[in-house]
Design a protein around this motif. Structure first.
Motif, PDB file in Angstrom:
ATOM      1  N   ASP A  54       0.901  -1.513  -0.139  1.00 17.49           N
ATOM      2  CA  ASP A  54      -0.080   0.233   0.136  1.00 17.49           C
ATOM      3  C   ASP A  54       0.929   1.133   0.310  1.00 17.49           C
ATOM      4  O   ASP A  54       1.940   1.234  -0.381  1.00 17.49           O
ATOM      5  N   SER A  55       0.121   2.166   0.153  1.00 19.34           N
ATOM      6  CA  SER A  55       0.718   3.480   0.375  1.00 19.34           C
ATOM      7  C   SER A  55       2.232   3.970   1.328  1.00 19.34           C
ATOM      8  O   SER A  55       2.405   4.698   0.691  1.00 19.34           O
TER       9      SER A  55
ATOM     10  N   CYS B 113       7.796   3.132  -3.409  1.00 19.44           N
ATOM     11  CA  CYS B 113       7.497   1.829  -4.623  1.00 19.44           C
ATOM     12  C   CYS B 113       8.897   1.991  -5.533  1.00 19.44           C
ATOM     13  O   CYS B 113      10.321   2.411  -5.585  1.00 19.44           O
TER      14      CYS B 113
ATOM     15  N   THR C  55       3.601   0.133  -5.328  1.00 19.54           N
ATOM     16  CA  THR C  55       2.253   0.798  -4.570  1.00 19.54           C
ATOM     17  C   THR C  55       1.562   1.562  -5.358  1.00 19.54           C
ATOM     18  O   THR C  55       1.528   1.755  -6.315  1.00 19.54           O
ATOM     19  N   PRO C  56      -0.006   2.135  -5.009  1.00 18.87           N
ATOM     20  CA  PRO C  56      -0.703   2.832  -5.663  1.00 18.87           C
ATOM     21  C   PRO C  56      -0.162   4.394  -6.059  1.00 18.87           C
ATOM     22  O   PRO C  56       1.603   4.496  -5.018  1.00 18.87           O
ATOM     23  N   TYR C  57       0.116   4.846  -6.594  1.00 16.70           N
ATOM     24  CA  TYR C  57      -0.252   6.661  -6.619  1.00 16.70           C
ATOM     25  C   TYR C  57      -1.160   7.284  -5.893  1.00 16.70           C
ATOM     26  O   TYR C  57      -2.438   7.042  -6.401  1.00 16.70           O
ATOM     27  N   SER C  58      -0.530   7.553  -5.323  1.00 13.56           N
ATOM     28  CA  SER C  58      -1.283   8.737  -4.268  1.00 13.56           C
ATOM     29  C   SER C  58      -2.626   9.967  -5.145  1.00 13.56           C
ATOM     30  O   SER C  58      -3.419   9.982  -4.615  1.00 13.56           O
TER      31      SER C  58
ATOM     32  N   ASN D 275      -4.848   1.586 -10.181  1.00 12.94           N
ATOM     33  CA  ASN D 275      -4.961   1.338  -8.492  1.00 12.94           C
ATOM     34  C   ASN D 275      -5.796   0.548  -8.518  1.00 12.94           C
ATOM     35  O   ASN D 275      -5.623  -0.165  -7.381  1.00 12.94           O
TER      36      ASN D 275
ATOM     37  N   ASP E 248       1.197   8.339   3.937  1.00 14.92           N
ATOM     38  CA  ASP E 248       2.311   7.577   2.954  1.00 14.92           C
ATOM     39  C   ASP E 248       3.487   7.905   3.070  1.00 14.92           C
ATOM     40  O   ASP E 248       4.337   8.892   3.437  1.00 14.92           O
TER      41      ASP E 248
ATOM     42  N   THR F  47      10.901   7.635  -2.329  1.00 14.52           N
ATOM     43  CA  THR F  47      10.497   8.365  -3.807  1.00 14.52           C
ATOM     44  C   THR F  47      12.424   7.193  -4.757  1.00 14.52           C
ATOM     45  O   THR F  47      12.724   7.436  -4.082  1.00 14.52           O
TER      46      THR F  47
ATOM     47  N   ASN G 179       9.208   4.272  -9.588  1.00 13.11           N
ATOM     48  CA  ASN G 179       8.152   5.052 -10.514  1.00 13.11           C
ATOM     49  C   ASN G 179       8.427   4.708 -11.757  1.00 13.11           C
ATOM     50  O   ASN G 179       7.431   4.762 -12.644  1.00 13.11           O
TER      51      ASN G 179
END
Length: 333
Positions: free
Chosen positions: A218-219, A223, A229-232, A243, A312, A316, A321
């Protein structure tokens, strides 16, 4: 003086209650009380009986079968040792020693029952994950969950989690069939999921290419090339589609936590077994045995929401990404 001498010589009469037995219980009663079928219970006894058998001349020692019964009763109910002991006519201290001994024996089997999929097994797992929502190359889903404990004597404040109670923050990963593939049970409840992951052996092995596949988190996680992980802040339909697919796939770990905590009430009421790490690993081993032998009937309808610890992740990874963007693009084609 004679009266005092007689009182001193008088010994308390030992009263032995009938020992617990499952021979007369129905299959439903056995599963309800001990969270395993009769055949699986015997399988567990066979796995560890050599480790817990104790040669003794005592007339009322506990057999391996009775030791496993007592331990499963504690794990499935979270009852106090004294209550369990009173029900079968043994002391609180003997129950404590028995649970410690059985948990130590079961946790020693961790390498046999808890491992990441490799080879043909990994291919099968990735295919099963893909069929859920089309997310490619997934080996396991990962998350942290709070395991309630009693307040420790040292560094007590570190163990208070964001929900306000004392706990460990236990990292687990699972495959598509709810089998636990990794456990890290070393960290206090206040520690962030991302920190636990970066210090874990599973992170080191993925970084070094030991596994062919990726994790879903998860967030709360960074990533990375091997951890999606999901895009915030999804801003396009392709972001949203990515997502959604990740969420539908990653729910497996939340369902796994739900199965584990409903099966073993001691996790919700609070672990009182030392060392706690060994007890947690014991539960993961028992969970995987139950999954392998299909002893989860009636437990799949409930699962818990994520216990993700903290906000979150701000970490990074440019390559991570880029990998996420590449996977997102495949969903929009």
């Amino acid at each position: 003086m004679a009266t005092i001498s007689r009182l001193r010589r008088r010994r308390r009469k030992r009263i032995f209650l009938p020992r617990v037995s499952i021979e007369d219980l129905s299959d439903e009663d056995i599963f309800s009380r001990y969270r395993f079928s009769y055949d699986t219970f015997l399988y567990i006894v066979d796995l560890i009986k050599a480790k817990i058998s104790r040669p003794t001349n005592r007339n009322y020692s506990l057999s391996p079968l009775e030791q496993v019964l007592l331990t499963l009763r504690f794990l499935s109910t979270g009852a106090f040792f004294r209550l369990i002991g009173d029900s079968v006519g043994i002391s609180e201290s003997q129950v404590s020693r028995t649970v410690f001994s059985v948990c130590s024996a079961i946790s020693s089997l961790a390498r046999q029952f808890i491992h990441m999929p490799v080879g043909q097994e990994a291919i099968r797992i990735k295919s099963e994950f893909f069929r859920i929502a089309g997310f490619p190359n997934v080996l396991s889903c990962i998350d942290g969950t709070f395991i309630k404990i009693q307040a420790p004597h040292q560094n007590e404040a570190d163990f208070v989690n964001r929900k306000g109670y004392h706990s460990l923050n236990v990292q687990m990963a699972c495959d598509s069939k709810y089998r636990i593939t990794n456990v890290v049970a070393n960290w206090p409840g206040s520690v962030h999921d991302a920190r636990i992951f970066r210090g874990s052996n599973i992170c080191f092995k993925f970084e070094n290419g030991n596994y062919d596949g990726i994790l879903l988190g998860d967030s709360g996680y960074p990533c990375m090339t091997f951890l999606m992980t999901p895009y915030s802040h999804p801003s396009t339909p392709s972001h949203t589609k990515y997502n959604d697919a990740l969420c539908k796939t990653r729910v497996k770990i939340e369902q796994t936590f739900g199965i584990l905590k409903r099966k073993f009430a001691c996790l919700s009421l609070g672990l009182r077994v030392e060392p706690i790490k060994a007890a947690t690993i014991t539960l993961a081993v028992l969970h995987n045995i139950g999954i392998a032998r299909n002893d989860i009937v009636g437990l799949l309808e409930n699962y818990e929401e994520s216990d993700s610890n903290g906000l979150d992740s701000t970490t990074t990874d440019g390559n991570g990404n880029a990998m996420r963007d590449h996977i997102r693009i495949t969903f929009s084609q």
